[in-house]
Design an enzyme around this catalytic site. Structure first.
Site, PDB file in Angstrom:
ATOM      1  N   LYS A   1       5.409   1.910  -2.631  1.00 38.59           N
ATOM      2  CA  LYS A   1       5.395   3.292  -3.106  1.00 38.59           C
ATOM      3  C   LYS A   1       5.699   3.302  -4.582  1.00 38.59           C
ATOM      4  O   LYS A   1       6.334   2.379  -5.106  1.00 38.59           O
ATOM      5  CB  LYS A   1       6.469   4.108  -2.376  1.00 38.59           C
ATOM      6  CG  LYS A   1       6.230   5.596  -2.419  1.00 38.59           C
ATOM      7  CD  LYS A   1       5.204   5.986  -1.394  1.00 38.59           C
ATOM      8  CE  LYS A   1       5.007   7.472  -1.305  1.00 38.59           C
ATOM      9  NZ  LYS A   1       4.318   7.835  -0.058  1.00 38.59           N
TER      10      LYS A   1
ATOM     11  N   ASN B   1      -1.656  19.697   0.083  1.00 38.43           N
ATOM     12  CA  ASN B   1      -2.863  19.065   0.610  1.00 38.43           C
ATOM     13  C   ASN B   1      -2.802  18.906   2.133  1.00 38.43           C
ATOM     14  O   ASN B   1      -3.750  19.237   2.838  1.00 38.43           O
ATOM     15  CB  ASN B   1      -3.071  17.713  -0.084  1.00 38.43           C
ATOM     16  CG  ASN B   1      -4.261  16.964   0.485  1.00 38.43           C
ATOM     17  OD1 ASN B   1      -4.115  16.094   1.326  1.00 38.43           O
ATOM     18  ND2 ASN B   1      -5.454  17.325   0.050  1.00 38.43           N
TER      19      ASN B   1
ATOM     20  N   LYS C   1       0.860  -1.191   0.000  1.00 37.48           N
ATOM     21  CA  LYS C   1       0.000   0.000   0.000  1.00 37.48           C
ATOM     22  C   LYS C   1       0.886   1.227   0.000  1.00 37.48           C
ATOM     23  O   LYS C   1       1.822   1.316   0.798  1.00 37.48           O
ATOM     24  CB  LYS C   1      -0.875   0.009   1.274  1.00 37.48           C
ATOM     25  CG  LYS C   1      -1.847   1.182   1.308  1.00 37.48           C
ATOM     26  CD  LYS C   1      -3.088   0.905   0.507  1.00 37.48           C
ATOM     27  CE  LYS C   1      -3.920   2.149   0.222  1.00 37.48           C
ATOM     28  NZ  LYS C   1      -3.422   2.930  -0.954  1.00 37.48           N
TER      29      LYS C   1
ATOM     30  N   THR D   1      -5.031  13.217   5.812  1.00 36.36           N
ATOM     31  CA  THR D   1      -3.666  13.341   6.346  1.00 36.36           C
ATOM     32  C   THR D   1      -3.632  14.460   7.378  1.00 36.36           C
ATOM     33  O   THR D   1      -3.105  14.304   8.496  1.00 36.36           O
ATOM     34  CB  THR D   1      -2.662  13.605   5.209  1.00 36.36           C
ATOM     35  OG1 THR D   1      -2.835  12.591   4.219  1.00 36.36           O
ATOM     36  CG2 THR D   1      -1.228  13.567   5.713  1.00 36.36           C
TER      37      THR D   1
ATOM     38  N   LYS E   1       4.575   2.491   8.650  1.00 43.72           N
ATOM     39  CA  LYS E   1       3.386   3.305   8.910  1.00 43.72           C
ATOM     40  C   LYS E   1       2.146   2.413   9.014  1.00 43.72           C
ATOM     41  O   LYS E   1       1.343   2.538   9.938  1.00 43.72           O
ATOM     42  CB  LYS E   1       3.217   4.306   7.758  1.00 43.72           C
ATOM     43  CG  LYS E   1       2.288   5.445   8.039  1.00 43.72           C
ATOM     44  CD  LYS E   1       2.096   6.309   6.786  1.00 43.72           C
ATOM     45  CE  LYS E   1       3.379   6.969   6.333  1.00 43.72           C
ATOM     46  NZ  LYS E   1       3.141   7.928   5.223  1.00 43.72           N
TER      47      LYS E   1
ATOM     48  N   SER F   1      -7.376   5.693   3.432  1.00 43.17           N
ATOM     49  CA  SER F   1      -7.233   4.862   2.234  1.00 43.17           C
ATOM     50  C   SER F   1      -7.696   3.435   2.535  1.00 43.17           C
ATOM     51  O   SER F   1      -8.350   2.786   1.719  1.00 43.17           O
ATOM     52  CB  SER F   1      -5.767   4.809   1.774  1.00 43.17           C
ATOM     53  OG  SER F   1      -5.457   5.919   0.978  1.00 43.17           O
TER      54      SER F   1
HETATM   55  N1  GLU Z   1       0.994   9.034   0.134  1.00 41.01           N
HETATM   56  C1  GLU Z   1       0.415   8.914   1.433  1.00 41.01           C
HETATM   57  C2  GLU Z   1       1.457   8.520   2.444  1.00 41.01           C
HETATM   58  O1  GLU Z   1       2.626   8.730   2.238  1.00 41.01           O
HETATM   59  C3  GLU Z   1      -0.808   8.025   1.454  1.00 41.01           C
HETATM   60  C4  GLU Z   1      -0.588   6.610   1.077  1.00 41.01           C
HETATM   61  C5  GLU Z   1      -1.873   5.813   0.914  1.00 41.01           C
HETATM   62  O2  GLU Z   1      -2.938   6.351   1.147  1.00 41.01           O
HETATM   63  O3  GLU Z   1      -1.755   4.643   0.514  1.00 41.01           O
HETATM   64  O4  GLU Z   1       1.150   8.060   3.511  1.00 41.01           O
END
Ligand code: GLU
Length: 429
Positions: free
Chosen positions: A104, A219, A68, A188, A92, A356
């Site tokens: 990622k 954002n 994810k 976020t 995370k 998400s």
């Molecule tokens: N890009 C965001 C992060 O770094 C969200 C990642 C997601 O929602 O999968 O946490």
């Protein structure tokens, strides 16, 4: 940069391992990214020429569930950066107890230089290139720096075209009309806000007596500035990549946001205006913002903003990391010595991936939740995990980042060990 981002991230892992008793197998597993894909994406440009862009998707670990993580569009995107971001996603998701591993993606591009049609072709081309590598049960995409809901919609659409079936759960952060979740756009910032609100009383502070400086007005940064402003905090400085503004008695955040947004109609997805062109407030650089004498500093821009070179200048008592990786491990040591509390990225900015997860659950069940339900669930989860991390830090007398890694490592270690460890195989008990 002298040292790679991933090597720096690995130092955090090494350090946190001293405080856990997870198996050697787990340690060995977590040292390296599981799979790294590099792709070339040919795009027909508006002037008829063909341009090839470099794209990446990295799945760091999937022991706890499918990969994810977001997709970043930025001129500085590299495999090393994407690998480190995937590493952070792994920790995370474990920190928030989401049933996901970490992944990622990214494309090395300055999206502000592309037309909307070029951007759409690039986004669809990226999905064409990585389609065999992703999926609702394999690896799920999301927005990150300079990507947004519309781009996520294109990606979901492209994947569905390839699969010849609607696959909403392969991408999160989609437009609500295409199966996106309510509250994902603000998630976020909302998560960071809940962490700040729930931890501030530990320092005998209240909103009204607390000054805040925020680096980054995207954002996450802009919405967090607004939430804090509405709750009565004095947000004295904000900045974007061009520079920042400062007002001793607090900035009027809604009017700054309005100003930033005002060019939406003209420049559509990307905005030329910068916060430093607003009112009569004092102008300052990003470096000056970081060194302000404020109660809370929020780095909400990119990696490596606070390094060994400027960590000594930091005067804030509390730092809440909204960006991924804004502080290097060398800077961490300096900040710790100065007695500055750093609430780490893998907790503070985890609201995005948590919602998400809610989006993915809603897509798979076909049942959609209200905004109140989402924010309530987010609050419960992030405040609970923040509390657990705080207790680990207190019980082991370690800094909050190390505590967050220990917390995640325990969960990752348990999952990795569930498949058997050396002790299990050799001792027969
Ligand atoms: N890009 C965001 C992060 O770094 C969200 C990642 C997601 O929602 O999968 O946490």
């Amino acid at each position: 940069m002298s040292e790679s981002l991933l090597a720096d991230a690995g130092q955090r892992l090494e350090h946190a391992l001293k405080y856990t008793s997870i198996s050697d197998d787990a340690v060995e597993t977590l040292k390296f990214p599981h799979t790294s894909l590099t792709v070339s994406i040919p795009v027909r440009m508006d002037n008829g020429s063909l341009k090839v862009f470099q794209g990446y998707r990295v799945r760091y670990d999937d022991t706890r569930g499918p990969g994810k993580g977001g997709v970043r569009y930025h001129p500085n995107v590299s495999l090393d950066e994407v690998q480190s971001l995937a590493f952070w996603m792994t920790f995370k998701c474990a920190a928030l107890n989401l049933p996901f591993g970490g992944a990622k993606g990214g494309i090395t591009v300055n999206p502000k230089e592309l037309s909307r049609m070029e951007l759409e072709r690039l986004s669809r081309g990226y999905v064409d290139a990585i389609a065999d590598f992703i999926g609702p049960d394999v690896d799920i995409l999301a927005p990150d720096v300079y990507t947004n809901a519309m781009i996520m919609g294109w990606m979901m659409d492209q994947y569905s075209i390839i699969k010849r079936q609607i696959c909403p759960a392969v991408v999160t952060g989609k437009p609500v009309s295409m199966g996106g979740s309510l509250g994902r756009d603000t998630a976020t910032a909302m998560g960071a806000f809940f962490v700040i609100e729930s931890t501030l009383p530990k320092f005998d502070r209240t909103a009204q007596t607390t000054t805040v400086a925020i680096q980054g007005f995207g954002n996450a940064g802009a919405i967090l500035a607004d939430l804090l402003f509405q709750a009565g905090y004095k947000v004295v400085a904000v900045s974007d990549s061009q520079g920042g503004i400062y007002a001793k008695n607090g900035l009027d955040i809604p009017s700054i946001r309005q100003f930033k947004d005002s060019c939406r109609g003209i420049k559509a997805i990307y905005c030329d205006n910068t916060v430093c062109h607003t009112a009569a407030d004092e102008v300052l650089t990003n470096a000056e913002l970081l060194a302000l004498d404020v109660d809370i500093l929020v780095p909400a821009a990119l990696e490596n903003q606070i390094t060994a070179a400027n960590a000594g200048d930091i005067k804030a008592r509390l730092i809440y990391e909204v960006a991924n990786g804004p502080i290097t491990s060398a800077a961490d040591r300096i900040l710790n010595e100065k007695g500055i509390y750093v609430f780490p990225d893998i907790l503070v900015n985890a609201g995005g991936v948590t919602v998400s997860y809610f989006e993915w659950v809603q897509n798979r069940s076909g049942l959609y939740w209200t905004l109140e339900e989402i924010n309530q669930r987010l609050k419960l989860r992030i405040v609970e995990e923040a509390e657990l991390i705080w207790s680990i830090a207190r019980d082991l007398s370690i800094d909050l980042r190390t505590a967050a890694y220990v917390h995640s490592l325990n969960r990752l270690g348990e999952a990795i060990s569930a498949k058997g460890t050396r002790d299990y195989y050799l001792n027969h008990h």
